[in-house]
Design a protein around this motif. Structure first.
Motif: not given
Length: 556
Positions: A358, A363-365, A393-395, A421
């Protein structure tokens, strides 16, 4: 004491580029061929582009456009297009960008949902707007790029004759709306994604830093929006001669020749475009020695394309495949070197496609798959490495909302305090080393009585047959009791010439599928001459169209 957000406007990056290299070539636009057949170009410098966009921004405001207004921009890739985008940013106007490749009906529906207050467009688009004026009742501020016909409003030529006076760019922050860009509609109706100035600014810096892009480089962007990042990074743009809605049909010489003429160092194109160009290079022993960096996105790039393209580039070059979506880009990236020297063998055995590591700001999950809305992060179940789920994902590069088809927000956004997210809609898993392996779109999974099958791992096994170009896994029947079917597209020269050859090829593919645990439950293979693909990149397979087609074939 009131806190004033820090000013952020991606147009300010153009001003920085102009101050750094005022006389450097910003854009070269093709203008037809001379009597000797050589391509001619019109060029502008960074300083000229900065000044032109400043004049246009002032003129648009004087014409009545105001910050926050939604204005449609329908102009072909050109100096005008790029200058107008930066002018709209400077004026604080929300630019509505539509992909003409989505088709007239989809485009009209999308634009109607946006409720634009004006159009900046070529004559043909204005003519259609006038005919359909009842669909755009708020569109009263219009500008023609080219010759104006029977409608009112100024032309871009008239705007350029306006003195900017004491105009100053509108002060915007990271949260200020900047543009509305539509998804391709490859897995449902196109949705209008709201981009803010902070999204664009962070995209430019993330891409620049990850790939080591330096001011003074020269780029051939075979996807128009990438040209905007170039200007923001101080990179020169050479606009290619091509139909951006049909990248697979590009004339390879229109890519190779400008790369040689301008000593281009970087080029961006879809996997389908690079497939066409690399095949030509291989067949005609063509090379592009100045090209040190190629980028490709929109779908996984087949290793055979990476291998051919790399052999035609500079010896110290590499190919980068950024991964993301209209709603979140860039998310991750991987190089051709990493694929060919590492992940390719795993992919061929059904491990999925590794999209790499990434970007720093993301940020990812991976969470357990569900087809229902998720209102908060407390409702998610984060999965351990190696288990297939849905990526979220988030950012700063991740957009927060849709402004059309608002019901989609509930299905794709998850609240997390003051953040959101985004549900990518992609199935896959995180490996122990932190890289994401893509296994297909969540909506394309096939749910059989024996379990769930994911497209990319299954298709990779079918694609191992030397006569197969690509394939698609689809399910026929009710969810939970679907029959999995592989639809395979042979290379053109290997299309069966008789029913016996057809049966033989299908039996060979089926035997391969039966030899792998992942695909052992697949009982049927159908051949297809040309799988339907998306218009933007000519790479994403429209499996939604293929499932009913497969059902029809079975009934024949």
């Amino acid at each position: 004491m009131t806190h004033n957000p820090e000013p952020v406007n991606v147009a300010s990056l153009l001003a920085i580029a102009a101050a750094r290299d005022p006389n450097g070539m910003a854009i070269a636009e093709p203008m037809g061929r001379d009597h000797q057949g050589q391509q001619r170009y019109r060029q502008v410098t960074f300083q000229e582009l900065e000044e032109d966009s400043h004049v246009l921004a002032a003129a648009l405001c004087r014409h009545g456009m105001r910050p926050g207004m939604r204005v449609v921009l329908m102009v072909r890739p050109s100096i005008d297009f790029i200058s107008l985008v930066f002018a709209l940013f400077k004026a604080g106007i929300v630019t509505v960008l539509i992909d003409p490749g989505m088709g007239r009906r989809n485009a009209i529906r999308c634009l109607q949902q946006v409720e634009p207050e004006g159009f900046i467009a070529i004559p043909a688009a204005h003519a259609l707007r006038v005919i359909l004026r009842h669909k755009f009742p708020k569109a009263r501020l219009n500008v023609t790029v080219g010759r104006r016909w029977f409608w009112g409003g100024p032309t871009i030529k008239q705007l350029r004759q306006t003195s900017p006076g004491d105009f100053q760019p509108i002060e915007t922050s990271a949260d200020t709306p900047a543009a509305i860009i539509f998804t391709t509609g490859s897995t449902g109706p196109p949705k209008g994604v709201l981009y803010r100035h902070g999204n664009f600014a962070k995209q430019a810096t993330e891409i620049r830093d990850r790939y080591g892009i330096q001011p003074g480089e020269i780029d051939l962007p075979c996807f128009p929006l990438f040209a905007l990042f170039n200007c923001a990074m101080g990179v020169s743009t050479v606009i290619p001669v091509m139909d951006p809605t049909k990248p697979a049909l590009v004339n390879p010489r229109n890519v190779i020749d400008p790369i040689r003429q301008f000593q281009i160092t970087q080029a961006f194109g879809s996997p389908a475009l690079w497939n066409t160009v690399s095949l030509y290079c291989e067949k005609h022993d063509e090379h592009m020695p100045s090209l040190r960096r190629a980028l490709s996105a929109g779908a996984p790039v087949p290793p055979h394309v990476l291998r051919r393209l790399q052999s035609a580039m500079a010896s110290d070059s590499d190919i980068h495949t950024p991964y993301g979506a209209t709603e979140a880009l860039p998310v991750a990236s991987i190089t051709a070197t990493d694929v060919l020297d590492g992940t390719e063998q795993q992919s061929r055995q059904g491990a999925g496609t590794c999209v790499g590591s990434k970007f720093p700001g993301v940020q990812w999950r991976v969470i357990r798959i569900t087809d229902t809305p998720i209102t908060s992060m407390e409702q998610t179940e984060v999965l351990p490495p190696g288990e297939i789920g849905e990526l979220i994902v988030q950012g700063p590069v991740v957009t927060t909302e849709y402004v059309t088809r608002l019901e989609s927000n509930a299905l794709h956004k998850i609240s997390d305090g003051d953040r959101f997210w985004h549900r990518m809609g992609d199935a896959g898993y995180l490996a122990e080393d932190g890289r994401f392996w893509f296994c297909g779109r969540k909506t394309h999974r096939v749910q059989t009585p024996q379990g769930t099958l994911f497209t990319i791992p299954c298709e990779a096994i079918a694609n191992e047959h030397p006569k197969i170009y690509r394939s698609a896994l689809v399910g026929v029947g009710p969810v939970g009791a679907q029959d999995p079917i592989i639809i395979a597209e042979p290379w053109p020269e290997h299309w069966p010439q008789s029913p016996a050859e057809d049966q033989e090829l299908r039996d060979e593919i089926l035997a391969r599928l039966k030899s792998h645990d992942t695909t052992a439950g697949i009982e049927e293979v159908i051949l297809h001459k040309s799988l339907p693909v998306d218009i933007r990149h000519n790479a994403k397979i429209f499996r939604e169209q293929l499932a009913p087609w497969a059902a029809q074939q079975r009934s024949c």
